[in-house]
Enzyme design. Structure first.
Site, PDB file in Angstrom:
ATOM      1  N   CYS A 149       0.833  -1.214   0.000  1.00 57.71           N
ATOM      2  CA  CYS A 149       0.000   0.000   0.000  1.00 57.71           C
ATOM      3  C   CYS A 149       0.861   1.255   0.000  1.00 57.71           C
ATOM      4  O   CYS A 149       0.525   2.256  -0.653  1.00 57.71           O
ATOM      5  CB  CYS A 149      -0.926   0.019   1.217  1.00 57.71           C
ATOM      6  SG  CYS A 149      -2.119  -1.307   1.232  1.00 57.71           S
TER       7      CYS A 149
HETATM    8  C1  BEZ Z   1       0.538  -4.619   1.890  1.00 55.82           C
HETATM    9  O1  BEZ Z   1       0.146  -3.565   1.433  1.00 55.82           O
HETATM   10  O2  BEZ Z   1       1.682  -5.015   1.710  1.00 55.82           O
HETATM   11  C2  BEZ Z   1      -0.387  -5.449   2.751  1.00 55.82           C
HETATM   12  C3  BEZ Z   1      -1.610  -4.942   3.127  1.00 55.82           C
HETATM   13  C4  BEZ Z   1      -2.448  -5.723   3.928  1.00 55.82           C
HETATM   14  C5  BEZ Z   1      -2.064  -6.980   4.321  1.00 55.82           C
HETATM   15  C6  BEZ Z   1      -0.835  -7.478   3.919  1.00 55.82           C
HETATM   16  C7  BEZ Z   1      -0.006  -6.714   3.112  1.00 55.82           C
END
Ligand code: BEZ
Length: 236
Positions: free
Chosen positions: A72
């Site tokens: 994200c």
């Molecule tokens: C990520 O953005 O890497 C992520 C978001 C939620 C759960 C696991 C990873």
């Protein structure tokens, strides 16, 4: 956050009557061609009323699973880097997640520090998942509580023109979203169909439903090539 499914105005300014099973139904979710619902939300840029925010402009609305997570962070940083490219196309950007406003504010400050640019778009907090649920961004088989990576391109009449869904572990391509915006604009402007992997300046297609006579009137006879009865390419 609140959502309003009523009072939607159609292309001619009349109120749209949503089918009975849309209204207040947890099963309803925006599809391509639907009018996106109004909603209000608290964002990192202050309170947001979607109808006013979207007034007369296209919107790129994207969900992401959670603040302070790796993928994200790269997505928000990349959209922020490209915010001028959206603006040049007349497209406003808005993100949504189940984080609190405080979390979003702290996280966006960290992204600005680490990536060297401000987050030039509002990030909406939907901690109770109201809009997130309404937009079918929760896929329990993928994650039990956080939204998937869903993107909507919404036009100036608040009609949904594109939906992408990406899983939690794979970041999306901002470049592809910009390409689709350019493709939709080209299709609308010239009444043409857009081939696979099209880039601005590439040849375009005559839409399947367009008769030869209409194509001649619109584009001029000799301006397109028939490769098959169903495959006609505009020469310019
Ligand atoms: C990520 O953005 O890497 C992520 C978001 C939620 C759960 C696991 C990873």
């Amino acid at each position: 956050m609140s959502i309003q499914f009523f009072g939607t105005l159609g292309r001619d300014g009349t109120r749209i009557r949503l089918p009975g099973n849309y209204r207040g139904s947890s099963r309803w979710t925006p599809h391509i061609g639907d009018v996106f619902p109004d909603f209000t939300a608290m964002t990192t840029h202050g309170p947001l009323d979607f109808r006013s925010f979207a007034q007369g402009q296209w919107v790129y609305l994207f969900s992401h699973p959670a603040a302070f997570t790796p993928v994200c962070t790269t997505e928000v940083a990349e959209v922020a880097r490209c915010v001028n490219a959206f603006e040049r196309r007349g497209v406003k950007v808005l993100s949504i997640s189940r984080d609190t406003l405080e979390q979003l504010e702290n996280w966006s400050n960290e992204i600005s520090d680490d990536f060297g640019h401000d987050i030039g778009f509002p990030m909406a907090a939907d901690p109770d998942g109201i809009l997130i649920r309404a937009c079918n961004m929760l896929h329990p088989g993928e994650h039990d509580s956080q939204p998937i990576r869903k993107s909507f391109i919404i036009d100036a009449e608040r009609r949904v023109r594109m939906i992408f869904e990406y899983p939690v572990q794979v970041g999306r391509s901002v470049e592809e979203s910009l390409r689709v915006i350019d493709a939709l604009r080209e299709s609308d402007r010239r009444n043409v169909a857009i081939p696979c992997e099209w880039r601005p300046g590439d040849p375009v297609l005559l839409p399947a439903e367009m008769r030869d006579a209409e194509a001649n009137l619109r584009f001029g006879s000799g301006s397109w090539t028939r490769m098959r009865s169903y495959l006609r390419v505009l020469n310019r």
